[in-house]
Scaffold this active site. Structure first.
Site, short mmCIF file in Angstrom:
data_model
loop_
_atom_site.label_atom_id
_atom_site.label_comp_id
_atom_site.label_asym_id
_atom_site.label_seq_id
_atom_site.Cartn_x
_atom_site.Cartn_y
_atom_site.Cartn_z
N ASP A 198 11.35 -3.70 26.60
CA ASP A 198 12.63 -3.02 26.33
C ASP A 198 12.82 -1.71 27.11
O ASP A 198 13.93 -1.45 27.60
CB ASP A 198 12.81 -2.76 24.83
CG ASP A 198 13.21 -4.01 24.06
OD1 ASP A 198 13.67 -4.97 24.70
OD2 ASP A 198 13.07 -4.01 22.83
N ARG A 254 17.76 -12.84 21.48
CA ARG A 254 17.28 -13.32 20.17
C ARG A 254 18.46 -13.56 19.24
O ARG A 254 18.51 -14.54 18.49
CB ARG A 254 16.31 -12.26 19.60
CG ARG A 254 15.61 -12.63 18.33
CD ARG A 254 14.32 -11.85 18.11
NE ARG A 254 13.30 -12.22 19.09
CZ ARG A 254 12.95 -11.45 20.13
NH1 ARG A 254 13.47 -10.25 20.30
NH2 ARG A 254 12.06 -11.88 21.00
N GLY A 276 7.87 -4.47 23.60
CA GLY A 276 7.68 -5.22 24.84
C GLY A 276 8.26 -4.51 26.06
O GLY A 276 7.99 -3.34 26.31
N ASP A 296 9.56 -18.14 20.79
CA ASP A 296 8.79 -17.89 22.01
C ASP A 296 9.75 -17.30 23.02
O ASP A 296 10.82 -17.85 23.28
CB ASP A 296 8.14 -19.17 22.56
CG ASP A 296 6.97 -18.79 23.46
OD1 ASP A 296 5.98 -18.27 22.95
OD2 ASP A 296 7.06 -19.00 24.69
P1 ITT Z 1 4.00 -14.57 18.49
O1 ITT Z 1 3.50 -15.62 19.44
O2 ITT Z 1 3.12 -14.37 17.30
O3 ITT Z 1 5.43 -14.79 18.10
P2 ITT Z 1 3.91 -12.85 20.85
O4 ITT Z 1 4.20 -11.39 21.07
O5 ITT Z 1 2.62 -13.37 21.42
O6 ITT Z 1 3.98 -13.13 19.27
P3 ITT Z 1 5.41 -14.46 22.74
O7 ITT Z 1 4.23 -15.26 23.15
O8 ITT Z 1 6.71 -15.17 22.54
O9 ITT Z 1 5.12 -13.70 21.36
O10 ITT Z 1 5.59 -13.30 23.81
C1 ITT Z 1 6.77 -12.59 23.84
C2 ITT Z 1 6.60 -11.39 24.75
O11 ITT Z 1 7.77 -11.29 25.59
C3 ITT Z 1 6.55 -10.11 23.94
O12 ITT Z 1 5.22 -9.77 23.61
C4 ITT Z 1 7.23 -9.12 24.87
O13 ITT Z 1 6.31 -8.66 25.82
C5 ITT Z 1 8.26 -9.98 25.59
N1 ITT Z 1 9.56 -9.97 24.86
C6 ITT Z 1 10.12 -10.99 24.15
N2 ITT Z 1 11.27 -10.59 23.58
C7 ITT Z 1 11.43 -9.30 23.92
C8 ITT Z 1 12.41 -8.34 23.61
O14 ITT Z 1 13.44 -8.60 22.82
N3 ITT Z 1 12.26 -7.12 24.13
C9 ITT Z 1 11.22 -6.81 24.92
N4 ITT Z 1 10.24 -7.65 25.25
C10 ITT Z 1 10.34 -8.90 24.74
#
Ligand code: ITT
Length: 207
Positions: free
Chosen positions: A154, A180, A152, A70
């Site tokens: 980035d 990460r 996301g 998350d």
């Molecule tokens: P899962 O719950 O299935 O893992 P999700 O995309 O809904 O997928 P999250 O609820 O953890 O996952 O939301 C993470 C969001 O945060 C992701 O959609 C991006 O918008 C942002 N994010 C997280 N890590 C990122 C990264 O390395 N680079 C850019 N944006 C990131």
């Protein structure tokens, strides 16, 4: 333990997590490999709560050790928003570019652009144990997107170390030091310390 389920439906995360764990002896499965999709309500107040909730739900559904991530972006001048709502900032089914657009609009006129990515990783083991770790990475938010890689936020996240956005870095470059990478390296260390994965598994240090 020789196989884990990477319990995420985010393709960007799957690519990065597989890449970061490729030096271990773990066999990595994904929800697609199992033909499965489950909906876990992410109603936790923290990244850790949501990561644990997702990991446990996937472990129960599959009977396989499940690793969930998350993560999100915290902007200092926005009091930590979008935070745990990062993937849903512009609405429940928002695309990455809709979220980025709303972030840039919300930050119009704001000069303090400091932000950090946070990644909380939780591994729910079939034996009942939960192992978690957190990684953070600080940068600043640009006024418009630059770069095509990653996912996301980035394209608007400027890395002070390289002077590039995360979307201008190759996956290997981002994975060398990202939030990460830090969280997963700590998880690998804990698994080796607890004898859950074999010693001799290559562990990379956090740069
Ligand atoms: P899962 O719950 O299935 O893992 P999700 O995309 O809904 O997928 P999250 O609820 O953890 O996952 O939301 C993470 C969001 O945060 C992701 O959609 C991006 O918008 C942002 N994010 C997280 N890590 C990122 C990264 O390395 N680079 C850019 N944006 C990131």
């Amino acid at each position: 333990m020789n196989r884990i389920l990477v319990a995420t439906q985010n393709k960007g995360k799957i690519r990065e997590i597989k890449d970061i764990l490729k030096d271990t002896d773990l066999e990595i499965l994904t929800p697609d490999d199992l033909g499965m999709s489950i909906n876990v309500e992410e109603d936790g107040k923290t990244f850790l709560e949501n990561a644990v909730k997702k990991a446990m739900a996937w472990r129960e559904a599959t009977g396989i050790d499940a690793l969930a991530d998350d993560s999100g972006l915290e902007v200092l001048s926005l009091g930590g928003r979008p935070g745990v709502r990062s993937s849903r900032f512009a609405g429940d089914n928002a695309t990455d570019s809709e979220n980025v657009d709303l972030l840039l609009k919300t930050m119009e006129g704001i000069n303090d652009r400091r932000a950090r990515f946070v990644c909380e990783v939780a591994l729910a083991l079939v034996n009942g144990g939960i192992i978690s770790a957190r990684g953070e990475y600080e940068g600043t938010i640009l006024r418009k997107p630059v770069g095509e890689n990653g996912f996301g936020y980035d394209p608007v996240f400027l890395d002070p170390g390289t002077g590039k956005t995360f979307a201008q870095l190759s996956r290997e470059e981002k994975n060398a030091f990202s939030h990460r990478r830090k969280a997963l390296t700590l998880i690998k260390d804990k698994l080796i310390a607890e004898g859950i994965i074999r010693s001799g598994t290559k562990v990379d240090s956090i740069p």
